[in-house]
Design an enzyme around this catalytic site. Structure first.
Site, PDB file in Angstrom:
ATOM      1  N   HIS A  61      -1.029   4.651  -0.587  1.00  0.00           N
ATOM      2  CA  HIS A  61      -2.002   5.602  -0.046  1.00  0.00           C
ATOM      3  C   HIS A  61      -1.598   7.066  -0.211  1.00  0.00           C
ATOM      4  O   HIS A  61      -1.624   7.840   0.742  1.00  0.00           O
ATOM      5  CB  HIS A  61      -2.279   5.281   1.418  1.00  0.00           C
ATOM      6  CG  HIS A  61      -3.204   4.111   1.596  1.00  0.00           C
ATOM      7  ND1 HIS A  61      -4.521   4.123   1.159  1.00  0.00           N
ATOM      8  CD2 HIS A  61      -2.994   2.877   2.137  1.00  0.00           C
ATOM      9  CE1 HIS A  61      -5.085   2.957   1.440  1.00  0.00           C
ATOM     10  NE2 HIS A  61      -4.179   2.183   2.025  1.00  0.00           N
TER      11      HIS A  61
ATOM     12  N   HIS B  29      -2.794  -4.708   2.197  1.00  0.00           N
ATOM     13  CA  HIS B  29      -4.160  -4.488   2.703  1.00  0.00           C
ATOM     14  C   HIS B  29      -4.269  -4.120   4.178  1.00  0.00           C
ATOM     15  O   HIS B  29      -5.297  -3.607   4.602  1.00  0.00           O
ATOM     16  CB  HIS B  29      -4.993  -5.742   2.399  1.00  0.00           C
ATOM     17  CG  HIS B  29      -6.474  -5.589   2.560  1.00  0.00           C
ATOM     18  ND1 HIS B  29      -7.162  -4.445   2.201  1.00  0.00           N
ATOM     19  CD2 HIS B  29      -7.414  -6.457   3.038  1.00  0.00           C
ATOM     20  CE1 HIS B  29      -8.447  -4.621   2.433  1.00  0.00           C
ATOM     21  NE2 HIS B  29      -8.631  -5.826   2.950  1.00  0.00           N
TER      22      HIS B  29
ATOM     23  N   ASN C 264      -8.341  -2.589  -2.857  1.00  0.00           N
ATOM     24  CA  ASN C 264      -9.743  -2.291  -2.570  1.00  0.00           C
ATOM     25  C   ASN C 264     -10.041  -0.790  -2.638  1.00  0.00           C
ATOM     26  O   ASN C 264     -11.182  -0.386  -2.865  1.00  0.00           O
ATOM     27  CB  ASN C 264     -10.146  -2.854  -1.205  1.00  0.00           C
ATOM     28  CG  ASN C 264      -9.385  -2.233  -0.054  1.00  0.00           C
ATOM     29  OD1 ASN C 264      -8.157  -2.250  -0.035  1.00  0.00           O
ATOM     30  ND2 ASN C 264     -10.100  -1.691   0.921  1.00  0.00           N
ATOM     31  N   HIS C 265      -9.027   0.050  -2.474  1.00  0.00           N
ATOM     32  CA  HIS C 265      -9.259   1.505  -2.551  1.00  0.00           C
ATOM     33  C   HIS C 265      -9.329   2.014  -3.985  1.00  0.00           C
ATOM     34  O   HIS C 265      -9.692   3.176  -4.190  1.00  0.00           O
ATOM     35  CB  HIS C 265      -8.194   2.255  -1.752  1.00  0.00           C
ATOM     36  CG  HIS C 265      -8.506   2.310  -0.292  1.00  0.00           C
ATOM     37  ND1 HIS C 265      -9.119   3.379   0.307  1.00  0.00           N
ATOM     38  CD2 HIS C 265      -8.322   1.384   0.685  1.00  0.00           C
ATOM     39  CE1 HIS C 265      -9.288   3.128   1.594  1.00  0.00           C
ATOM     40  NE2 HIS C 265      -8.817   1.918   1.846  1.00  0.00           N
TER      41      HIS C 265
ATOM     42  N   HIS D 122      -3.791  -8.108  -3.526  1.00  0.00           N
ATOM     43  CA  HIS D 122      -3.908  -7.096  -2.485  1.00  0.00           C
ATOM     44  C   HIS D 122      -4.432  -7.667  -1.167  1.00  0.00           C
ATOM     45  O   HIS D 122      -3.827  -7.486  -0.109  1.00  0.00           O
ATOM     46  CB  HIS D 122      -4.820  -5.958  -2.947  1.00  0.00           C
ATOM     47  CG  HIS D 122      -4.944  -4.870  -1.932  1.00  0.00           C
ATOM     48  ND1 HIS D 122      -3.906  -3.998  -1.659  1.00  0.00           N
ATOM     49  CD2 HIS D 122      -5.953  -4.518  -1.092  1.00  0.00           C
ATOM     50  CE1 HIS D 122      -4.278  -3.155  -0.707  1.00  0.00           C
ATOM     51  NE2 HIS D 122      -5.511  -3.454  -0.347  1.00  0.00           N
TER      52      HIS D 122
ATOM     53  N   ASP E 279      -3.844  -0.133  -3.675  1.00  0.00           N
ATOM     54  CA  ASP E 279      -4.057   0.975  -2.739  1.00  0.00           C
ATOM     55  C   ASP E 279      -3.053   2.103  -2.962  1.00  0.00           C
ATOM     56  O   ASP E 279      -2.234   2.428  -2.097  1.00  0.00           O
ATOM     57  CB  ASP E 279      -4.023   0.480  -1.283  1.00  0.00           C
ATOM     58  CG  ASP E 279      -5.366  -0.102  -0.856  1.00  0.00           C
ATOM     59  OD1 ASP E 279      -6.219  -0.354  -1.738  1.00  0.00           O
ATOM     60  OD2 ASP E 279      -5.562  -0.307   0.360  1.00  0.00           O
TER      61      ASP E 279
ATOM     62  N   ASP F 214       0.822  -1.211   0.000  1.00  0.00           N
ATOM     63  CA  ASP F 214       0.000   0.000   0.000  1.00  0.00           C
ATOM     64  C   ASP F 214       0.861   1.268   0.000  1.00  0.00           C
ATOM     65  O   ASP F 214       1.847   1.361   0.738  1.00  0.00           O
ATOM     66  CB  ASP F 214      -0.880   0.042   1.252  1.00  0.00           C
ATOM     67  CG  ASP F 214      -1.850  -1.117   1.350  1.00  0.00           C
ATOM     68  OD1 ASP F 214      -1.461  -2.245   1.020  1.00  0.00           O
ATOM     69  OD2 ASP F 214      -2.995  -0.886   1.776  1.00  0.00           O
TER      70      ASP F 214
END
Length: 415
Positions: A86, A304, A145-146, A197, A113, A84
């Site tokens: 972000h 994740h 998932n994002h 992920h 992500d 991730d």
């Protein structure tokens, strides 16, 4: 950072990106993060250049399989697996320099992500797309998932894009969502390492229809496996899944993408529904062993879960170093990798997690013996305002359950 502004980015004639162009994009984004208010990003990256980049990348991504196979590996090759990010642009730029930029013998698998929570999700995603366009057979971008309308409407990416591109913001956001649809769900590296992920997924094989003539045929409702009958899915089922579904509910034939993006490991044996998240599965060490054995794999790498999620997970390691070895079984290992240090960027609690980020290096001969590299967050980083209500937004462990109703209301009221 230097005060002299770089020239606006121009799409190259013929659309052939160069190493120099990609590095120029990265340095321009870093400069703008220090020197421009977000709303002035279009002065550096005009909408027409954004359109060219995302269209070119989307065409490449949509042609890839749900599970990309990375086999063009030689004795001099290595593979870097990243978790991730972000929207933490500066940490991504450090990671690329620290691990070595993509090249003929250095492959990258980014495990989803890219956006939300951090202040530079758009720039982070566009940097990765530029590397994908430059080196499509060396850089692989998987979906998290994002990368969805659901998450980006809650965790800041949508508002970030609208803030940065103003009246063109809806156009830019829509193009990003379309690109998310093309991101593959998983990869298999050198036939030995499965990356995704969230992780593992259930079988969606349904009961066979009864025989009968055309007259007697009735429409059979779409069924979902009962929790008591859950079993691991196959790579063939993953291959057939419909990955263009961006948002919940994931059901019927769309269960597999939901599982791949949202599931978590557990120390409890067996396969069960992930009641905490409200979507996906929990799987135990026995399932990891079964999956590795069945498909002749040695390693599962997933992401994740950051430090906020892991502090509540019984029996599993924290994310202080940016990685954990969650299952160590007869057939191999399950690893969680998280590449956003000092996460989240905007934190409501007084004490920060101060976690390190990490990435994995896989090397010859069989690329299944992971080497971990932890790194600290880049400091200082530019001041930025959050694009979501980080003090009141739900915790990452409860993401799916929170706003089912809000999403339903939004869908009912959207035009």
């Amino acid at each position: 950072m230097e005060a002299v502004p770089p020239s606006p980015i121009v799409w190259p004639n013929g659309g052939d990106l160069t190493n120099e162009w990609v590095h120029g994009l990265m340095s321009s984004f870093e400069w703008s993060s220090w020197n421009l208010p977000p709303s002035e990003l279009p002065s550096l990256l005009p909408v027409n250049v954004f359109d060219s980049l995302i269209l070119t990348a989307s065409k490449i991504l949509h042609k890839e399989r749900n599970c990309v196979h990375i086999d063009d590996l030689g004795s001099e090759s290595n593979v870097v697996v990243v978790g991730d990010l972000h929207g933490q642009l500066h940490d991504l730029l450090f990671l690329l320099k620290n691990a070595g930029f993509p090249c003929q013998n250095r492959f990258y698998v980014f495990n989803g992500d890219y956006v939300d929570r951090g202040a530079w999700g758009l720039e982070t995603f566009l940097v990765l797309l530029s590397w994908k366009v430059l080196m499509p057979e060396r850089v692989f971008l998987l979906r998290g998932n994002h990368e969805s309308k659901y998450c980006t409407s809650l965790y800041g990416f949508e508002k970030e894009v609208l803030t940065k591109y103003g009246e063109k913001g809806k156009h830019v956001y829509r193009k990003c969502l379309m690109c998310f649809e093309g991101l593959p769900l998983a990869s298999i590296i050198s036939g030995r390492v499965y990356t995704a992920h969230g992780g593992l997924f259930r079988s969606t094989v349904l009961p066979k229809r009864t025989r009968g003539g055309k007259k007697n045929r009735r429409k059979v409702p779409l069924l979902e496996p009962e929790p008591s009958s859950l079993k691991l899915g196959s790579l063939e089922e993953l291959k057939q899944a419909r990955r263009s579904v961006l948002d919940p509910p994931w059901e019927g034939s769309n269960l597999i993408p939901g599982d791949v993006l949202w599931s978590d490991p557990s120390m409890t044996p067996g396969l069960s529904l992930n009641e905490v998240r409200g979507i996906g599965l929990l799987w135990g060490p026995d399932c990891t062993d079964e999956f590795l054995k069945k498909f002749e794999l040695k390693l599962i790498i997933r992401s994740h879960e950051g430090p906020d999620a892991r502090e509540k997970r019984v029996g599993l390691g924290g994310m202080d170093l940016g990685y954990t070895i969650d299952h160590d079984v007869e057939s191999g290992k399950l690893i969680t990798i998280f590449s956003a240090p000092d996460y989240p960027q905007f934190q409501a609690t007084k004490d920060r997690y101060k976690n390190k980020g990490a990435y994995v290096i896989l090397q010859p001969p069989d690329f299944s013996d992971p080497q971990f590299r932890s790194f600290e967050a880049v400091t200082p980083r530019p001041k930025a305002n959050p694009y979501y209500d980080f003090e009141n937004v739900i915790d990452s462990d409860d993401e799916h359950e929170m706003d089912k109703s809000a999403m339903d209301n939004d869908a009912d009221g959207s035009s």
